[in-house]
Motif scaffolding. Sequence first.
Motif, PDB file in Angstrom:
ATOM      1  N   LYS A  75      33.300 -25.391  -6.394  1.00 25.18           N
ATOM      2  CA  LYS A  75      34.634 -25.608  -5.820  1.00 25.18           C
ATOM      3  C   LYS A  75      35.399 -24.289  -5.724  1.00 25.18           C
ATOM      4  CE  LYS A  75      39.020 -27.973  -6.505  1.00 25.18           C
ATOM      5  NZ  LYS A  75      39.818 -28.871  -7.335  1.00 25.18           N
ATOM      6  N   GLN A  76      35.309 -23.477  -6.765  1.00 26.62           N
ATOM      7  CA  GLN A  76      36.012 -22.185  -6.773  1.00 26.62           C
ATOM      8  C   GLN A  76      35.485 -21.253  -5.691  1.00 26.62           C
ATOM      9  OE1 GLN A  76      38.802 -21.387  -8.717  1.00 26.62           O
ATOM     10  NE2 GLN A  76      38.852 -19.755  -7.187  1.00 26.62           N
ATOM     11  N   LYS A  77      34.175 -21.245  -5.490  1.00 24.24           N
ATOM     12  CA  LYS A  77      33.564 -20.403  -4.450  1.00 24.24           C
ATOM     13  C   LYS A  77      34.084 -20.802  -3.071  1.00 24.24           C
ATOM     14  CE  LYS A  77      30.540 -17.708  -2.352  1.00 24.24           C
ATOM     15  NZ  LYS A  77      30.609 -16.253  -2.375  1.00 24.24           N
ATOM     16  N   LEU A  78      34.095 -22.099  -2.784  1.00 26.23           N
ATOM     17  CA  LEU A  78      34.585 -22.568  -1.484  1.00 26.23           C
ATOM     18  C   LEU A  78      36.061 -22.231  -1.326  1.00 26.23           C
ATOM     19  CD1 LEU A  78      33.902 -23.949   1.174  1.00 26.23           C
ATOM     20  CD2 LEU A  78      34.370 -26.146   0.076  1.00 26.23           C
ATOM     21  N   SER A  79      36.813 -22.359  -2.409  1.00 25.51           N
ATOM     22  CA  SER A  79      38.239 -22.010  -2.392  1.00 25.51           C
ATOM     23  C   SER A  79      38.432 -20.523  -2.093  1.00 25.51           C
ATOM     24  CB  SER A  79      38.881 -22.375  -3.729  1.00 25.51           C
ATOM     25  OG  SER A  79      40.259 -22.137  -3.699  1.00 25.51           O
ATOM     26  N   ASP A  80      37.640 -19.682  -2.752  1.00 31.10           N
ATOM     27  CA  ASP A  80      37.715 -18.234  -2.506  1.00 31.10           C
ATOM     28  C   ASP A  80      37.386 -17.896  -1.052  1.00 31.10           C
ATOM     29  OD1 ASP A  80      38.327 -17.915  -5.194  1.00 31.10           O
ATOM     30  OD2 ASP A  80      36.315 -17.236  -5.752  1.00 31.10           O
ATOM     31  N   LEU A  81      36.437 -18.640  -0.488  1.00 33.22           N
ATOM     32  CA  LEU A  81      36.025 -18.391   0.896  1.00 33.22           C
ATOM     33  C   LEU A  81      37.094 -18.762   1.916  1.00 33.22           C
ATOM     34  CD1 LEU A  81      32.328 -19.670   0.920  1.00 33.22           C
ATOM     35  CD2 LEU A  81      33.084 -17.378   1.576  1.00 33.22           C
ATOM     36  N   CYS A  82      37.770 -19.900   1.704  1.00 29.08           N
ATOM     37  CA  CYS A  82      38.595 -20.368   2.816  1.00 29.08           C
ATOM     38  C   CYS A  82      39.981 -20.908   2.493  1.00 29.08           C
ATOM     39  CB  CYS A  82      37.817 -21.393   3.630  1.00 29.08           C
ATOM     40  SG  CYS A  82      37.310 -22.859   2.740  1.00 29.08           S
ATOM     41  N   PHE A  83      40.360 -21.113   1.232  1.00 31.66           N
ATOM     42  CA  PHE A  83      41.661 -21.710   0.952  1.00 31.66           C
ATOM     43  C   PHE A  83      42.800 -20.829   1.468  1.00 31.66           C
ATOM     44  CE2 PHE A  83      45.461 -22.334  -1.670  1.00 31.66           C
ATOM     45  CZ  PHE A  83      45.723 -23.655  -1.344  1.00 31.66           C
ATOM     46  N   GLY A  84      43.746 -21.473   2.165  1.00 33.33           N
ATOM     47  CA  GLY A  84      44.915 -20.774   2.694  1.00 33.33           C
ATOM     48  C   GLY A  84      44.653 -19.969   3.955  1.00 33.33           C
ATOM     49  N   LYS A  85      43.417 -20.020   4.440  1.00 32.47           N
ATOM     50  CA  LYS A  85      43.052 -19.215   5.608  1.00 32.47           C
ATOM     51  C   LYS A  85      43.009 -20.054   6.881  1.00 32.47           C
ATOM     52  CE  LYS A  85      40.391 -15.983   2.858  1.00 32.47           C
ATOM     53  NZ  LYS A  85      39.085 -15.410   2.576  1.00 32.47           N
ATOM     54  N   ASN A  86      43.226 -19.394   7.986  1.00 35.75           N
ATOM     55  CA  ASN A  86      43.023 -20.012   9.288  1.00 35.75           C
ATOM     56  C   ASN A  86      41.544 -19.896   9.597  1.00 35.75           C
ATOM     57  OD1 ASN A  86      45.769 -20.672   9.873  1.00 35.75           O
ATOM     58  ND2 ASN A  86      46.135 -18.503  10.224  1.00 35.75           N
ATOM     59  N   VAL A  87      40.922 -21.013   9.907  1.00 33.04           N
ATOM     60  CA  VAL A  87      39.478 -21.062  10.130  1.00 33.04           C
ATOM     61  C   VAL A  87      39.191 -21.818  11.425  1.00 33.04           C
ATOM     62  CG1 VAL A  87      38.973 -21.007   7.651  1.00 33.04           C
ATOM     63  CG2 VAL A  87      39.159 -23.212   8.814  1.00 33.04           C
ATOM     64  N   THR A  88      37.946 -21.731  11.853  1.00 30.92           N
ATOM     65  CA  THR A  88      37.473 -22.498  13.004  1.00 30.92           C
ATOM     66  C   THR A  88      36.503 -23.533  12.482  1.00 30.92           C
ATOM     67  OG1 THR A  88      37.669 -20.560  14.422  1.00 30.92           O
ATOM     68  CG2 THR A  88      36.287 -22.362  15.225  1.00 30.92           C
ATOM     69  N   ILE A  89      36.712 -24.787  12.887  1.00 33.22           N
ATOM     70  CA  ILE A  89      35.751 -25.821  12.524  1.00 33.22           C
ATOM     71  C   ILE A  89      35.018 -26.262  13.783  1.00 33.22           C
ATOM     72  CG2 ILE A  89      36.972 -26.611  10.464  1.00 33.22           C
ATOM     73  CD1 ILE A  89      37.937 -29.009  12.106  1.00 33.22           C
ATOM     74  N   ILE A  90      33.731 -26.481  13.630  1.00 34.63           N
ATOM     75  CA  ILE A  90      32.900 -26.936  14.739  1.00 34.63           C
ATOM     76  C   ILE A  90      32.205 -28.216  14.299  1.00 34.63           C
ATOM     77  CG2 ILE A  90      30.977 -26.404  16.272  1.00 34.63           C
ATOM     78  CD1 ILE A  90      31.677 -23.433  15.918  1.00 34.63           C
ATOM     79  N   SER A  91      32.506 -29.285  15.019  1.00 33.70           N
ATOM     80  CA  SER A  91      31.944 -30.600  14.725  1.00 33.70           C
ATOM     81  C   SER A  91      31.216 -31.109  15.959  1.00 33.70           C
ATOM     82  CB  SER A  91      33.061 -31.569  14.324  1.00 33.70           C
ATOM     83  OG  SER A  91      32.537 -32.818  13.952  1.00 33.70           O
ATOM     84  N   LYS A  92      30.072 -31.728  15.760  1.00 34.80           N
ATOM     85  CA  LYS A  92      29.279 -32.225  16.885  1.00 34.80           C
ATOM     86  C   LYS A  92      29.963 -33.412  17.552  1.00 34.80           C
ATOM     87  CE  LYS A  92      24.987 -30.691  14.881  1.00 34.80           C
ATOM     88  NZ  LYS A  92      24.051 -31.051  13.845  1.00 34.80           N
ATOM     89  N   GLY A  93      29.802 -33.511  18.855  1.00 35.59           N
ATOM     90  CA  GLY A  93      30.382 -34.605  19.621  1.00 35.59           C
ATOM     91  C   GLY A  93      31.713 -34.213  20.226  1.00 35.59           C
ATOM     92  N   LYS A  94      32.058 -34.842  21.334  1.00 31.16           N
ATOM     93  CA  LYS A  94      33.306 -34.520  22.036  1.00 31.16           C
ATOM     94  C   LYS A  94      34.528 -34.754  21.158  1.00 31.16           C
ATOM     95  CE  LYS A  94      31.615 -35.489  26.664  1.00 31.16           C
ATOM     96  NZ  LYS A  94      31.775 -36.303  27.870  1.00 31.16           N
ATOM     97  N   LYS A  95      34.466 -35.788  20.333  1.00 30.37           N
ATOM     98  CA  LYS A  95      35.597 -36.115  19.465  1.00 30.37           C
ATOM     99  C   LYS A  95      35.280 -35.844  18.007  1.00 30.37           C
ATOM    100  CE  LYS A  95      37.420 -39.510  22.630  1.00 30.37           C
ATOM    101  NZ  LYS A  95      37.791 -40.908  22.830  1.00 30.37           N
ATOM    102  N   GLY A  96      34.190 -35.150  17.734  1.00 35.42           N
ATOM    103  CA  GLY A  96      33.800 -34.842  16.371  1.00 35.42           C
ATOM    104  C   GLY A  96      32.848 -35.873  15.802  1.00 35.42           C
ATOM    105  N   ASN A  97      32.303 -35.551  14.649  1.00 36.27           N
ATOM    106  CA  ASN A  97      31.343 -36.392  13.952  1.00 36.27           C
ATOM    107  C   ASN A  97      31.975 -36.776  12.612  1.00 36.27           C
ATOM    108  OD1 ASN A  97      28.976 -37.590  13.083  1.00 36.27           O
ATOM    109  ND2 ASN A  97      27.945 -35.669  12.635  1.00 36.27           N
ATOM    110  N   TYR A  98      31.943 -38.064  12.259  1.00 38.32           N
ATOM    111  CA  TYR A  98      32.598 -38.541  11.044  1.00 38.32           C
ATOM    112  C   TYR A  98      31.617 -39.291  10.153  1.00 38.32           C
ATOM    113  CZ  TYR A  98      36.874 -37.331  13.456  1.00 38.32           C
ATOM    114  OH  TYR A  98      37.851 -36.634  14.110  1.00 38.32           O
ATOM    115  N   ASP A  99      31.873 -39.227   8.835  1.00 42.20           N
ATOM    116  CA  ASP A  99      31.035 -39.987   7.905  1.00 42.20           C
ATOM    117  C   ASP A  99      31.669 -41.342   7.636  1.00 42.20           C
ATOM    118  OD1 ASP A  99      33.080 -39.589   6.036  1.00 42.20           O
ATOM    119  OD2 ASP A  99      31.897 -38.307   4.722  1.00 42.20           O
TER     120      ASP A  99
END
Length: 166
Positions: A75-99
């Motif tokens: 959890k800390q590693k992922l937080s260090d990588l991206c918390f508070g940052k502007n990021v780009t997310i890429i999800s498959k499908g025109k409207k995204g992919n959901y679980d």
Amino acid sequence: MKNSILLFLCIFFGNSIIPASFLPPPINQLILKVKVIGVKDGDTVEVLYYQLPIVIRLEHIDAPEKKQAFGTVSKQKLSDLCFGKNVTIISKGKKGNYDGRGRMIAEIYVDDKICANKEMVKSGLAWHYKKYSKSEEYAQLENAARKNRVGMWSDKLPVAPWDFRK
């Protein structure tokens, strides 16, 4: 010039006579610029898209659970990588992919260069989730982390999160 010709053909003749080589590729992914506002664990974050909070489940990976060995480190590693940052997310499908829990499944890119999903596997703090991913690249990243005994692979018998949840 090519776009002008394409526009002319569309206006006067419609799409039916335009060769396939002139048509743009089909849209098969959703790309959003968002800000990470929370890290729930090593494979789940919350982002803000305009004023809409969205929970993102990182595609291709499964990280140790919070109460599992390496769970808080992950959890800390992922937080260090991206918390508070502007990021780009890429999800498959025109409207995204959901679980099944309504979380969007996506890859997260920091500075449009670093894939957080891959970094988690590379650092030995997430498994390649082969049940839902056939990516050879993620398999290779996990194999390299195992070979180098990085992160959770330094344990003699690391327990997969899907086994821990049972």
